[in-house]
Write an enzyme that holds these catalytic residues in place. Structure first.
Site, PDB file in Angstrom:
ATOM      1  N   GLU A 230       0.851  -1.197   0.000  1.00 22.89           N
ATOM      2  CA  GLU A 230       0.000   0.000   0.000  1.00 22.89           C
ATOM      3  C   GLU A 230       0.879   1.235   0.000  1.00 22.89           C
ATOM      4  O   GLU A 230       1.890   1.265   0.698  1.00 22.89           O
ATOM      5  CB  GLU A 230      -0.855  -0.034   1.276  1.00 22.89           C
ATOM      6  CG  GLU A 230      -1.719   1.192   1.482  1.00 22.89           C
ATOM      7  CD  GLU A 230      -2.361   1.213   2.871  1.00 22.89           C
ATOM      8  OE1 GLU A 230      -3.287   0.432   3.111  1.00 22.89           O
ATOM      9  OE2 GLU A 230      -1.925   2.038   3.699  1.00 22.89           O
TER      10      GLU A 230
ATOM     11  N   GLY B 177     -13.384   5.505   6.952  1.00 23.60           N
ATOM     12  CA  GLY B 177     -12.512   6.643   7.257  1.00 23.60           C
ATOM     13  C   GLY B 177     -12.629   6.979   8.733  1.00 23.60           C
ATOM     14  O   GLY B 177     -13.541   6.514   9.420  1.00 23.60           O
TER      15      GLY B 177
ATOM     16  N   HIS C  26     -11.791  -3.150  16.013  1.00 24.96           N
ATOM     17  CA  HIS C  26     -11.740  -1.721  15.703  1.00 24.96           C
ATOM     18  C   HIS C  26     -11.847  -0.943  17.013  1.00 24.96           C
ATOM     19  O   HIS C  26     -12.569  -1.350  17.923  1.00 24.96           O
ATOM     20  CB  HIS C  26     -12.889  -1.356  14.752  1.00 24.96           C
ATOM     21  CG  HIS C  26     -12.863   0.092  14.366  1.00 24.96           C
ATOM     22  ND1 HIS C  26     -13.728   1.021  14.892  1.00 24.96           N
ATOM     23  CD2 HIS C  26     -12.048   0.771  13.519  1.00 24.96           C
ATOM     24  CE1 HIS C  26     -13.457   2.212  14.368  1.00 24.96           C
ATOM     25  NE2 HIS C  26     -12.446   2.089  13.527  1.00 24.96           N
TER      26      HIS C  26
ATOM     27  N   GLN D 248      -6.092  -4.832   9.503  1.00 24.80           N
ATOM     28  CA  GLN D 248      -5.256  -3.832  10.172  1.00 24.80           C
ATOM     29  C   GLN D 248      -3.920  -4.500  10.514  1.00 24.80           C
ATOM     30  O   GLN D 248      -3.856  -5.732  10.648  1.00 24.80           O
ATOM     31  CB  GLN D 248      -5.972  -3.386  11.453  1.00 24.80           C
ATOM     32  CG  GLN D 248      -5.274  -2.319  12.243  1.00 24.80           C
ATOM     33  CD  GLN D 248      -5.039  -1.070  11.420  1.00 24.80           C
ATOM     34  OE1 GLN D 248      -4.051  -1.006  10.672  1.00 24.80           O
ATOM     35  NE2 GLN D 248      -5.921  -0.108  11.520  1.00 24.80           N
TER      36      GLN D 248
HETATM   37  P1  FAD Z   1     -16.708   0.332   9.466  1.00 21.20           P
HETATM   38  O1  FAD Z   1     -16.651  -1.039   8.953  1.00 21.20           O
HETATM   39  O2  FAD Z   1     -17.855   1.200   9.066  1.00 21.20           O
HETATM   40  O3  FAD Z   1     -16.656   0.229  11.059  1.00 21.20           O
HETATM   41  C1  FAD Z   1     -16.412   1.390  11.852  1.00 21.20           C
HETATM   42  C2  FAD Z   1     -16.889   1.127  13.275  1.00 21.20           C
HETATM   43  O4  FAD Z   1     -18.319   1.117  13.309  1.00 21.20           O
HETATM   44  C3  FAD Z   1     -16.465  -0.228  13.842  1.00 21.20           C
HETATM   45  O5  FAD Z   1     -16.226  -0.055  15.222  1.00 21.20           O
HETATM   46  C4  FAD Z   1     -17.679  -1.118  13.621  1.00 21.20           C
HETATM   47  O6  FAD Z   1     -17.727  -2.183  14.561  1.00 21.20           O
HETATM   48  C5  FAD Z   1     -18.805  -0.114  13.810  1.00 21.20           C
HETATM   49  N1  FAD Z   1     -20.023  -0.405  13.057  1.00 21.20           N
HETATM   50  C6  FAD Z   1     -20.126  -0.851  11.793  1.00 21.20           C
HETATM   51  N2  FAD Z   1     -21.424  -0.916  11.427  1.00 21.20           N
HETATM   52  C7  FAD Z   1     -22.144  -0.469  12.474  1.00 21.20           C
HETATM   53  C8  FAD Z   1     -23.543  -0.269  12.727  1.00 21.20           C
HETATM   54  N3  FAD Z   1     -24.457  -0.568  11.797  1.00 21.20           N
HETATM   55  N4  FAD Z   1     -23.916   0.227  13.930  1.00 21.20           N
HETATM   56  C9  FAD Z   1     -22.994   0.518  14.887  1.00 21.20           C
HETATM   57  N5  FAD Z   1     -21.669   0.341  14.712  1.00 21.20           N
HETATM   58  C10 FAD Z   1     -21.256  -0.136  13.520  1.00 21.20           C
HETATM   59  N6  FAD Z   1      -8.501   5.314   6.533  1.00 21.20           N
HETATM   60  C11 FAD Z   1      -8.403   6.347   5.680  1.00 21.20           C
HETATM   61  O7  FAD Z   1      -8.790   7.470   6.026  1.00 21.20           O
HETATM   62  N7  FAD Z   1      -7.894   6.174   4.403  1.00 21.20           N
HETATM   63  C12 FAD Z   1      -7.466   4.974   3.962  1.00 21.20           C
HETATM   64  O8  FAD Z   1      -7.021   4.872   2.818  1.00 21.20           O
HETATM   65  C13 FAD Z   1      -7.546   3.855   4.850  1.00 21.20           C
HETATM   66  N8  FAD Z   1      -7.141   2.636   4.470  1.00 21.20           N
HETATM   67  C14 FAD Z   1      -7.270   1.563   5.327  1.00 21.20           C
HETATM   68  C15 FAD Z   1      -6.891   0.276   4.901  1.00 21.20           C
HETATM   69  C16 FAD Z   1      -6.999  -0.807   5.759  1.00 21.20           C
HETATM   70  C17 FAD Z   1      -6.591  -2.177   5.290  1.00 21.20           C
HETATM   71  C18 FAD Z   1      -7.490  -0.622   7.087  1.00 21.20           C
HETATM   72  C19 FAD Z   1      -7.583  -1.785   8.044  1.00 21.20           C
HETATM   73  C20 FAD Z   1      -7.884   0.644   7.512  1.00 21.20           C
HETATM   74  C21 FAD Z   1      -7.793   1.749   6.645  1.00 21.20           C
HETATM   75  N9  FAD Z   1      -8.188   3.025   7.031  1.00 21.20           N
HETATM   76  C22 FAD Z   1      -8.087   4.076   6.156  1.00 21.20           C
HETATM   77  C23 FAD Z   1      -8.671   3.273   8.395  1.00 21.20           C
HETATM   78  C24 FAD Z   1     -10.214   3.164   8.510  1.00 21.20           C
HETATM   79  O9  FAD Z   1     -10.830   4.160   7.735  1.00 21.20           O
HETATM   80  C25 FAD Z   1     -10.567   3.338   9.978  1.00 21.20           C
HETATM   81  O10 FAD Z   1     -10.088   2.243  10.717  1.00 21.20           O
HETATM   82  C26 FAD Z   1     -12.014   3.649  10.293  1.00 21.20           C
HETATM   83  O11 FAD Z   1     -12.090   4.120  11.642  1.00 21.20           O
HETATM   84  C27 FAD Z   1     -12.960   2.470  10.171  1.00 21.20           C
HETATM   85  O12 FAD Z   1     -13.168   2.121   8.868  1.00 21.20           O
HETATM   86  P2  FAD Z   1     -13.989   0.784   8.486  1.00 21.20           P
HETATM   87  O13 FAD Z   1     -14.090   0.794   7.029  1.00 21.20           O
HETATM   88  O14 FAD Z   1     -13.423  -0.376   9.162  1.00 21.20           O
HETATM   89  O15 FAD Z   1     -15.421   1.164   9.150  1.00 21.20           O
END
Ligand code: FAD
Length: 318
Positions: free
Chosen positions: A19, A126, A184, A211
């Site tokens: 990445e 994000g 998370h 992660q």
């Molecule tokens: P989600 O899957 O939406 O989850 C976020 C939180 O909400 C979790 O605690 C989950 O348990 C909870 N949740 C999900 N659905 C619900 C619901 N319906 N009700 C209540 N709670 C819920 N960040 C950047 O800004 N740019 C990047 O390019 C980037 N790349 C990444 C690449 C990888 C491989 C990883 C692991 C992370 C990356 N991140 C990046 C960080 C990521 O954006 C953060 O970790 C962010 O806080 C969570 O994103 P997610 O897509 O996991 O969110």
């Protein structure tokens, strides 16, 4: 080609990928190429390009007052993906965020990706902006990654927002999502987080990238727990070599991950960052060897803009 097809075509051989982060606005893309060039001999089938959230900057108005403006300091993810794809003939994976984008803007970005022949996207929520305590979607934006996955999946079915299209040229994106072996940071428990992960897969996610973690046991247990939850898509381990002493505090603080005692004590013995970098490389090689032996589909490295240590690691493994 889709990441899932790369994995299928590899016939069980572990692939190498990494990445990168876009350069800061005002810098040349050549910097990125300089970091990618040394890694291309290891034949990565794909390269991920991150997206950063917008942030506030304060402009001096000259009268003692500051003007607050919002800007993206590392723009250009999709353009960079297109440039790398064209230059190296490699698949690129733009990270697409909920935060800071309306669903309409996301749709336009995905249409651009489709026209550019980008077959894979990583769907992420994000983080909160630096001044926010919690993540807040913008008005008209997706709230969770699951909602973004559903939007991309809809496009794959030819369903655009507001049902306004007349043609039938469907996108066919392979969709990646994030998984957290140590949960998370906002999730109340690992089990709840896994349920959320399952929701992303049910919404259309094709693969998961984890992660970073420094203890393989955490990854193996996570994969097992995900299987028990009914998650059957590939789970790609995301790995980062420690590079500076400050990582000992920074990584647990930012990502809420634990570092193994053995690694901590090795790093604490180091008197220079050069020594830390070497410990980071050796740890990552050992970690990667065990993951390779376990037959993981891909070893995916977080380069964070530096490739010399990733090169040394890849040379020892691939
Ligand atoms: P989600 O899957 O939406 O989850 C976020 C939180 O909400 C979790 O605690 C989950 O348990 C909870 N949740 C999900 N659905 C619900 C619901 N319906 N009700 C209540 N709670 C819920 N960040 C950047 O800004 N740019 C990047 O390019 C980037 N790349 C990444 C690449 C990888 C491989 C990883 C692991 C992370 C990356 N991140 C990046 C960080 C990521 O954006 C953060 O970790 C962010 O806080 C969570 O994103 P997610 O897509 O996991 O969110």
């Amino acid at each position: 080609m889709k990441i899932t097809d790369h994995i299928k075509n590899s016939n069980g051989k572990t692939l190498f990928s990494f990445e990168i982060i876009p350069p800061k606005k005002g810098n040349s893309i050549q910097e990125l190429y300089n970091n990618i060039d040394p890694l291309m001999e290891f034949n990565p089938p794909f390269i991920d390009v991150t997206t950063s959230r917008e942030e506030y900057v304060y402009i001096d108005k000259g009268n003692g007052l500051l003007d607050r403006k919002i800007t993206r300091m590392r723009p250009g993810t999709v353009g960079i993906c297109a440039a790398i794809k064209h230059k190296y003939n490699v698949d690129t994976v733009p990270h697409v965020l909920c935060g800071g984008f309306t669903k309409e803007e996301t749709e336009y970005l995905l249409v651009d990706c489709h026209y550019l022949g980008i077959d894979n996207v990583m769907a992420l929520r994000g983080d909160a902006m630096s001044h926010q305590k919690y993540f807040e979607p913008i008005e008209g934006g997706n709230e969770y990654a699951k909602d973004l996955v559903a939007q991309i999946h809809n496009l794959n079915c030819g369903k655009y927002l507001h049902d306004v299209v007349e043609g039938n040229n469907k996108a066919n994106f392979c969709i990646g999502v994030a998984g957290y072996p140590e949960k998370h940071l906002e999730a109340p428990s690992l089990q709840t987080d896994l349920k959320r992960l399952k929701e992303k897969v049910d919404a259309g996610a094709d693969y998961i990238v984890t992660q970073m973690f420094f203890d393989n046991k955490k990854y193996f247990e996570f994969v097992e727990a995900a299987k028990n939850m009914g998650i059957n898509v590939p789970i790609i381990p995301g790995i980062k070599p420690l590079a500076v002493k400050r990582h000992l505090q920074l990584l647990p603080q930012v990502f809420r991950i634990d570092l193994p005692e053995e690694l901590i004590s090795e790093i604490e013995k180091c008197t220079t960052n050069q020594q830390v970098r070497q410990v980071g490389i050796e740890w990552t090689i050992q970690q990667s060897k065990e993951l390779l032996a376990a037959g993981v589909p891909v070893l995916h490295y977080y380069s964070m803009g530096k490739s010399d240590n990733i090169r040394e690691i890849a040379a020892a493994l691939f």
